[in-house]
Design a protein around this motif. Sequence first.
Motif, mmCIF file in Angstrom:
data_model
loop_
_atom_site.group_PDB
_atom_site.id
_atom_site.type_symbol
_atom_site.label_atom_id
_atom_site.label_comp_id
_atom_site.label_asym_id
_atom_site.label_seq_id
_atom_site.Cartn_x
_atom_site.Cartn_y
_atom_site.Cartn_z
ATOM 1 N N MET A 74 -13.939 -0.085 3.583
ATOM 2 C CA MET A 74 -12.333 -0.843 3.507
ATOM 3 C C MET A 74 -11.783 -1.143 2.431
ATOM 4 N N GLY A 75 -13.174 -1.285 1.167
ATOM 5 C CA GLY A 75 -12.146 -2.261 0.010
ATOM 6 C C GLY A 75 -11.737 -0.651 -0.331
ATOM 7 N N HIS A 76 -12.241 0.186 -0.365
ATOM 8 C CA HIS A 76 -11.799 1.688 -0.746
ATOM 9 C C HIS A 76 -10.678 2.521 -0.926
ATOM 10 N N GLN A 77 -10.194 1.885 1.493
ATOM 11 C CA GLN A 77 -9.325 2.132 1.424
ATOM 12 C C GLN A 77 -8.057 1.098 1.039
ATOM 13 N N ARG A 78 -8.366 0.679 0.833
ATOM 14 C CA ARG A 78 -6.892 -0.681 0.239
ATOM 15 C C ARG A 78 -6.487 0.036 -0.822
ATOM 16 N N MET A 79 -7.471 0.279 -1.917
ATOM 17 C CA MET A 79 -7.559 0.650 -2.867
ATOM 18 C C MET A 79 -6.732 1.897 -3.026
ATOM 19 N N LEU A 80 -6.978 2.240 -2.128
ATOM 20 C CA LEU A 80 -6.099 4.254 -1.882
ATOM 21 C C LEU A 80 -5.298 3.629 -2.114
ATOM 22 N N SER A 81 -4.485 2.383 -0.783
ATOM 23 C CA SER A 81 -3.745 3.171 -0.375
ATOM 24 C C SER A 81 -2.323 2.747 -1.308
ATOM 25 N N GLN A 82 -2.780 1.628 -2.590
ATOM 26 C CA GLN A 82 -1.922 1.380 -3.418
ATOM 27 C C GLN A 82 -1.881 2.845 -4.922
ATOM 28 N N ARG A 83 -2.972 3.149 -4.337
ATOM 29 C CA ARG A 83 -3.261 4.870 -5.849
ATOM 30 C C ARG A 83 -1.855 5.326 -5.587
ATOM 31 N N ILE A 189 -14.771 -8.865 -1.119
ATOM 32 C CA ILE A 189 -13.796 -9.232 -2.064
ATOM 33 C C ILE A 189 -13.890 -8.618 -3.249
ATOM 34 N N MET A 190 -14.902 -7.478 -3.693
ATOM 35 C CA MET A 190 -14.973 -6.977 -4.890
ATOM 36 C C MET A 190 -13.959 -5.653 -4.498
ATOM 37 N N GLY A 191 -13.896 -5.278 -2.443
ATOM 38 C CA GLY A 191 -12.786 -4.761 -2.294
ATOM 39 C C GLY A 191 -11.634 -4.862 -2.251
ATOM 40 N N HIS A 192 -11.357 -5.812 -2.283
ATOM 41 C CA HIS A 192 -9.606 -6.445 -2.563
ATOM 42 C C HIS A 192 -9.401 -6.538 -3.904
ATOM 43 N N GLN A 193 -10.364 -7.103 -4.912
ATOM 44 C CA GLN A 193 -9.998 -7.075 -6.006
ATOM 45 C C GLN A 193 -9.740 -5.483 -6.908
ATOM 46 N N HIS A 194 -10.531 -4.057 -6.126
ATOM 47 C CA HIS A 194 -10.626 -2.440 -6.413
ATOM 48 C C HIS A 194 -9.029 -2.625 -5.651
ATOM 49 N N MET A 195 -8.615 -2.381 -4.699
ATOM 50 C CA MET A 195 -6.767 -2.734 -4.519
ATOM 51 C C MET A 195 -6.143 -3.250 -5.345
ATOM 52 N N LEU A 196 -6.315 -4.276 -6.007
ATOM 53 C CA LEU A 196 -5.410 -5.175 -7.111
ATOM 54 C C LEU A 196 -5.712 -3.914 -8.367
ATOM 55 N N SER A 197 -6.318 -3.596 -8.671
ATOM 56 C CA SER A 197 -6.608 -2.814 -9.838
ATOM 57 C C SER A 197 -5.104 -1.630 -9.845
ATOM 58 N N GLN A 198 -5.344 -0.921 -8.173
ATOM 59 C CA GLN A 198 -4.180 0.005 -8.914
ATOM 60 C C GLN A 198 -2.303 -1.043 -8.007
ATOM 61 N N ARG A 199 -2.728 -1.826 -6.833
ATOM 62 C CA ARG A 199 -1.553 -2.750 -6.932
ATOM 63 C C ARG A 199 -0.769 -2.713 -7.677
ATOM 64 N N MET A 200 -1.306 -3.215 -9.101
ATOM 65 C CA MET A 200 -0.376 -3.387 -10.365
ATOM 66 C C MET A 200 0.360 -2.642 -10.916
#
Length: 303
Positions: A74-83, A189-200
Amino acid sequence: MEFTQKIRTRTIGAFLLLGSAAFVSAPFMIGRHPGETVPPAAGQAFAAPLSSAHAGASPVETARLDTVSALNLMGHQRMLSQRMVKAYLMLGQGVAADDARTILQGSINEFESDLATLKTFQPTPAVQSALAKLEGAWANCRALLVAAPSKAGAIELYDANEAMLDAAHSAALAYEGVTLAPRDHLVNIMGHQHMLSQRMAKFYFYRAWGVYDDPAYVEMHLSRARFTAELNQIESSPLASAETKASVARLRREWEPYQQILFANREPVKMRTDAIRVAELSERVSTATEELVVQFMAQGTPG
């Protein structure tokens, strides 16, 4: 530019948060905007737009899927959504177009593969409901992502992508709620942070295109504050081993130049000059963030 009611509400809430919180503050591939000169580094290649960390994160054996591995996905999914949106916006602006196209298609494929895997592990009604909502939100977002990039498409994608991220976050919380284990929480939390890396980066490219500049600027600040706070939280966790803390230190080294360039300029013309570097650093921080998750997952549960 007129904003939808949803964007107005989100922006007002973000500005209120800004008023009450203190914020902490390898060459890329060829890519240019129409009419721009090629910067000195533009003749060099972007190494591995789909990193080994990204490529190795999706496959999870169904028989071994549990809440912590589901939260990792799910962390990966959130990251991909932004990427995916980052890549769409890069492609629309002619920034490293070949790599942007590869990243976009690769991320779509990874997202769908991850979603299929997650659907094999639905331990509670809350998870089942959340995944159904995510699948619906993804269908709306996917239709926009596979169309030829345009400013009109980017405007429509803004809300659709935020709805998809909300659905993915709800699914992550549903998986975390199965056990409420501290290890599951930290992986989330780590998955959420991964998402933020792409969200910015996503919001950077919205601003560089002159689309939703003010709300995107606020979202960048909020994401930077959250990223920094979560990095501190991971490092200070009693579950963090010496190896985990070493991975955090490596991530900090990648994070520092990334956050600096994200906020170096406010004018779209100057931001487009830095666009290739931002894209490169966003991938490097994403890889370092994912390597942190991989390291933590490999260490097992402390005895």
